[in-house]
Design an enzyme around this catalytic site. Structure first.
Site, PDB file in Angstrom:
ATOM      1  N   VAL A  80      15.192  41.687   0.570  1.00 42.96           N
ATOM      2  CA  VAL A  80      13.856  42.088   1.002  1.00 42.96           C
ATOM      3  C   VAL A  80      14.036  42.878   2.294  1.00 42.96           C
ATOM      4  CG1 VAL A  80      12.567  40.222  -0.114  1.00 42.96           C
ATOM      5  CG2 VAL A  80      13.482  39.880   2.180  1.00 42.96           C
ATOM      6  N   SER A  81      13.021  43.632   2.667  1.00 40.99           N
ATOM      7  CA  SER A  81      13.162  44.545   3.801  1.00 40.99           C
ATOM      8  C   SER A  81      12.984  43.908   5.168  1.00 40.99           C
ATOM      9  CB  SER A  81      12.178  45.703   3.657  1.00 40.99           C
ATOM     10  OG  SER A  81      12.482  46.439   2.495  1.00 40.99           O
ATOM     11  N   SER A  82      12.311  42.760   5.240  1.00 40.55           N
ATOM     12  CA  SER A  82      12.082  42.157   6.553  1.00 40.55           C
ATOM     13  C   SER A  82      12.086  40.634   6.457  1.00 40.55           C
ATOM     14  CB  SER A  82      10.757  42.642   7.145  1.00 40.55           C
ATOM     15  OG  SER A  82       9.685  42.217   6.344  1.00 40.55           O
TER      16      SER A  82
END
Length: 189
Positions: A10-12
């Site tokens: 996931v990105s964050s």
């Protein structure tokens, strides 16, 4: 012995990984919480690439979880399949092996990879536009200043009067580098 390995990204940090590869029996999972813009900047991906062995299957939820640009995607697929590892993208229903060059899978990989890259570029463009508009409205980015203009003037006067950097920093509740930063700005003017 062959293994089923999972790669989840996931990105964050505030995003949830639960929906990725749910219900798939995996012996080992590599989970990453950071941008997918470059495969070289993802330590869990690099560890995963070192871990996988011939005969293993690497499970990834979707193409955009592995790579966000077409060149990275193609390089990763080639690297993984060259090791004799099967790569499965579950959302797209695609599987790649070093043995088979399915032209339709290759076409789909390239098209979907291009779409993922396009999507990333649109996000970056919208973000840049938003930042530009916010700056035009006077919104400041970054940390709030630690000292007011009045405090900076007072700080400079104290130092000019012979005050010690460490003592002045303590008096204003800032670090020595903050004091030096404001002094160097004064010298540059």
């Amino acid at each position: 012995m062959t293994s089923n390995i999972g790669y989840i990204r996931v990105s964050s940090n505030n995003q949830n990984t639960d929906r990725q590869l749910e219900g798939i029996a995996l012996e080992k999972v590599f989970t990453e919480k950071q941008s997918g813009k470059s495969s070289n900047d993802r330590p869990q991906l690099q560890e995963c690439l070192s871990w996988i062995r011939e005969g293993d299957t690497l499970h990834v939820h979707s193409i955009d979880r592995l790579a966000r640009n077409l060149v990275d995607l193609q390089n990763l697929v080639t690297t993984i399949t060259a090791k004799g590892v099967t790569l499965k993208f579950h959302k797209e229903g695609l599987a790649f092996t070093g043995d088979s060059n399915n032209p339709m899978n290759q076409l789909l990989l390239q098209m979907l990879g291009a779409v993922a890259e396009f999507e990333r570029n649109l996000i970056k463009e919208r973000q840049a536009e938003g930042i530009k508009i916010a700056k035009e409205k006077g919104i400041k980015f970054g940390a709030k200043p630690k000292l007011s203009d009045e405090q900076i003037s007072e700080l400079k006067l104290l130092i000019q009067a012979g005050g010690k950097i460490t003592e002045v920093a303590k008096q204003f509740g800032v670090t020595r580098p903050t004091v030096y930063k404001h002094l160097s700005k004064a010298l540059c003017l």
